[in-house]
Design a protein around this motif. Structure first.
Motif, PDB file in Angstrom:
ATOM      1  N   ARG A 145      -2.175 -26.442 -26.275  1.00 53.96           N
ATOM      2  CA  ARG A 145      -2.146 -25.613 -25.081  1.00 53.96           C
ATOM      3  C   ARG A 145      -3.243 -26.013 -24.087  1.00 53.96           C
ATOM      4  NH1 ARG A 145      -3.524 -19.817 -26.474  1.00 53.96           N
ATOM      5  NH2 ARG A 145      -5.574 -20.704 -26.021  1.00 53.96           N
ATOM      6  N   ASP A 146      -4.484 -26.203 -24.613  1.00 57.48           N
ATOM      7  CA  ASP A 146      -5.605 -26.443 -23.705  1.00 57.48           C
ATOM      8  C   ASP A 146      -6.045 -27.908 -23.689  1.00 57.48           C
ATOM      9  OD1 ASP A 146      -5.474 -23.710 -23.741  1.00 57.48           O
ATOM     10  OD2 ASP A 146      -7.244 -23.453 -25.018  1.00 57.48           O
ATOM     11  N   ARG A 189      -7.617 -29.449 -26.012  1.00 56.59           N
ATOM     12  CA  ARG A 189      -8.962 -29.611 -26.569  1.00 56.59           C
ATOM     13  C   ARG A 189      -9.011 -30.777 -27.543  1.00 56.59           C
ATOM     14  NH1 ARG A 189     -12.312 -24.286 -26.334  1.00 56.59           N
ATOM     15  NH2 ARG A 189     -10.734 -22.844 -25.621  1.00 56.59           N
ATOM     16  N   LEU A 214      -4.550 -24.721 -30.043  1.00 51.72           N
ATOM     17  CA  LEU A 214      -5.628 -24.919 -29.061  1.00 51.72           C
ATOM     18  C   LEU A 214      -5.575 -26.325 -28.483  1.00 51.72           C
ATOM     19  CD1 LEU A 214      -8.516 -23.195 -30.981  1.00 51.72           C
ATOM     20  CD2 LEU A 214      -7.544 -22.456 -28.805  1.00 51.72           C
ATOM     21  N   GLU A 250     -14.902 -28.208 -24.635  1.00 52.79           N
ATOM     22  CA  GLU A 250     -13.627 -28.913 -24.742  1.00 52.79           C
ATOM     23  C   GLU A 250     -13.519 -29.726 -26.020  1.00 52.79           C
ATOM     24  OE1 GLU A 250     -13.046 -30.922 -20.996  1.00 52.79           O
ATOM     25  OE2 GLU A 250     -13.499 -28.962 -20.104  1.00 52.79           O
ATOM     26  N   GLU A 254     -16.310 -22.126 -25.056  1.00 50.76           N
ATOM     27  CA  GLU A 254     -15.507 -22.819 -24.047  1.00 50.76           C
ATOM     28  C   GLU A 254     -15.867 -24.292 -23.930  1.00 50.76           C
ATOM     29  OE1 GLU A 254     -16.016 -20.207 -20.598  1.00 50.76           O
ATOM     30  OE2 GLU A 254     -13.931 -19.638 -20.915  1.00 50.76           O
TER      31      GLU A 254
END
Lengths: 270, 364
Positions: free
Chosen positions: A187-188, A190, A184, A158, A156
């Motif tokens: 969506r997040d 990162r 990834l 970033e 987890e």
């Protein structure tokens, strides 16, 4: 920007590989390091990931030098997938993914709700849930790579650093992995930094390309600015035509021939 | 305080059942596979049976039922001495020695990422043995309780040496073994040299302990010298198992996960050298137990070190109890050293592993 370097020198086996490098890694974007063999992209990635100690200068995460930070604390913010990691015998996909929780755990806190959720999510995101209880040595190269990525996801963090995550994979699995990383990022949000060999994949997936040549930044910017016929000739010593990728609009390199290689091969005796 | 136990409901078919045990305050959480608990329980039973059988057999056979009666204080008076003073403490020492070697083997195999590594193979046991022999010969009045400390120091030095010579930098598995064998041979030669300096003729059984490993004549005093180390170091190893899980992935992945690789590797090396040293101080270099026990444990409970460690300790202990029972009875009244028994089983085991490992990795 969360990750940047200042006046960075990195040495590998006493040979200076990266010299005087100051770069900034844009937040929530995909940065791809490209360059010929021995250009220093793997070394730079290791330096960014604190796997290699700088001989001069420093790498900064959120404004603090990595060398001054607690390594577990770094691991909660930044994950790294080294190139071609070894195969630990008998370890299952779930166990490998669960190792991603290591920086969050302590002697008493070994398996919290959150740990469990993070590992389940990481396996779901990498499509390895069905493989959870299979040992790694029974899996294909693509499945293994996914399991390793599941481990870095379970962390987890970033910021994700990946050194040639597609090496040794066939083309379909390469695209699989790159699509996953793209998702990834989308969506997040990162921040992803990876080294890639394939220029066309770099152009297709990167927001930003960092082209290295002999340990220095040769070009830096969005793919359509960096991947030019001139730049590829300078960096890779290769003549290419650049056309537009009909599916994505990204620049696409078509190698013509090496100035010294292919033609001679063709004209030479066989 | 809230307490809960959850079970994984998304468990795919064929996967192992596990439970998570969690406390909210203080925040404590861990997960345990039910399978591991069952294996441990079963091994506890097997070890107990082995213990009773081992105490029952011998020159003067006693029925297993009578052994149990004697242990709980309801046996025939003439059995009390044989059971309580001779055979039972010896069998428990055998178990403790095997448990320590088995657990040490798990740690060494995890750290080196080499299934052939074991204290007896990579020279650690030889270092411990040499140190113990030097102390016994030069300072014969050294209290028994200090002998493990000396052997641990020897084990640590040997570990550091083999680490420098063979293992740092991730060299081939075979190189580690070759360096270990060389160190073992040097250790043996030095033990011979030290022993041959003594003027008086030392008891043959004492020499056998130095050379082959034996629990002959061991009793409560030896157990008292050995047990505290195991009771401290084994839980410590289990507590550090998550570091071992991560170190096994290789230096770079472990660093990326936030491990202090050097620090944790050194601590685990010290724990393993301590376990091996304590065992060797009491019983000498009992061979191949630290090699076999981890493989048996991994076969039974998988690769998570927190589960493998206690199971390997159980397996190692059971192996040595059974080997000692055989060693005492096979050619009775002549007793062969337990180390010879474990080698008869262990050496072929080692060869099979060697062929398997070298067949899919490049040679030295």
């Amino acid at each position: 920007m969360r990750l940047h370097t200042r006046d960075l020198d990195l040495t590998y086996d006493r040979d200076p590989v990266i010299t005087d490098l100051t770069v900034q890694i844009p937040e929530a974007q995909i940065t791809v390091l490209v360059g010929a063999n021995a250009s220093g992209k793997s070394t730079l990635l290791r330096g960014l990931a604190r796997l290699l100690r700088p001989t001069r200068g420093a790498v900064y995460l959120d404004g603090r030098a990595l060398a001054q930070m607690n390594t577990k604390h770094i691991a909660r913010t930044m994950s790294v997938l080294p190139q071609g990691p070894d195969l630990p015998e008998g370890v299952t996909v779930r166990q490998l993914a669960a190792n991603g929780r290591y920086p969050h755990q302590g002697l008493a806190r070994q398996w919290s709700h959150h740990d469990e959720q993070a590992v389940a999510d990481a396996m779901a995101a990498t499509g390895t849930t069905e493989l959870a209880d299979r040992p790694l040595d029974e899996l294909s190269g693509g499945q293994r790579q996914r399991a390793w990525i599941a481990m870095t996801l379970a962390q987890e963090a970033e910021v994700m650093l990946l050194d040639e995550p597609t090496t040794f994979l066939d083309i379909a699995h390469q695209i699989d992995i790159l699509d996953l990383l793209h998702e990834l990022n989308e969506r997040d949000g990162r921040t992803i930094v990876m080294a890639l060999h394939d220029l066309n994949q770099a152009a297709r997936y990167a927001h930003r390309i960092l082209a290295l040549h002999r340990g220095r930044v040769a070009a830096e910017g969005p793919p359509n600015q960096v991947i030019t016929e001139q730049a590829v000739r300078d960096i890779f010593d290769l003549d290419v035509r650049i056309i537009q990728d009909p599916t994505t609009g990204a620049p696409l390199c078509i190698p013509i021939s090496s100035r010294t290689g292919t033609r001679r091969h063709r004209s030479g005796p066989t | 305080m809230t307490r809960e136990i959850t079970e994984d409901l998304r468990r795919p078919p064929g996967a192992r059942r596990w439970r998570a045990v969690r406390l909210a305050r203080p925040e404590i959480s861990f997960r345990i596979e039910l399978h591991t608990l069952w294996v441990l329980l079963a091994f506890g039973l097997v070890a107990t049976v082995a213990l009773v059988v081992s105490v029952a057999v011998g020159e003067f056979p006693i029925s297993p039922a009578e052994v149990v009666r004697t242990v709980v204080g309801r046996g025939e008076p003439q059995h009390a001495f044989i059971v309580m003073e001779l055979r039972l403490p010896r069998a428990i020492v055998a178990f403790a020695v095997g448990a320590a070697l088995g657990a040490a083997g798990v740690v060494f195999q995890g750290l080196t990422r080499n299934g052939l590594a074991a204290p007896e193979i990579i020279g650690v046991a030889a270092g411990a043995n040499l140190a113990a022999v030097v102390v016994i010969v030069i300072l014969p009045d050294t209290p028994l309780a200090l002998l493990p400390v000396a052997a641990m120091a020897g084990a640590l030095v040997a570990t550091a040496l083999v680490y420098r010579l063979a293992w740092r930098g991730g060299t081939s598995p075979v190189r580690l073994i070759l360096v270990g064998i060389a160190m073992t041979m040097i250790g043996h030669a030095l033990v011979m040299a030290v022993v041959s300096t003594i003027d008086e003729v030392i008891h043959a059984s004492q020499l056998v302990i130095f050379m082959a490993g034996s629990v002959y004549g061991k009793g409560w005093p030896e157990l008292t010298a050995l047990a505290p180390w195991i009771l401290v170091l084994l839980p410590l190893a289990v507590g550090w198992a998550r570091h071992l899980d991560v170190l096994r992935l290789g230096d770079h992945p472990a660093r990326g996960l936030g491990a202090h690789v050097e620090r944790e590797r050194f601590a685990l090396m010290a724990i393993a050298a301590g376990l091996a040293g304590a065992a060797v101080a009491i019983a000498g270099p009992v061979g191949f137990v630290g090699l076999m026990a981890p493989h048996i444990a991994r076969r039974l409970v998988g690769a998570a070190h927190a589960a493998v460690l206690p199971v390997a300790a159980m397996a190692g202990g059971t192996i040595v109890i059974l080997a000692d029972a055989l060693a005492r009875t096979l050619f009775a009244p002549v007793e062969i050293p337990v180390g010879v028994m474990t080698a008869i089983v262990g050496a072929p085991f080692f060869l099979v592993l060697l062929f398997r490992i070298t067949s899919h990795t490049p040679g030295p």
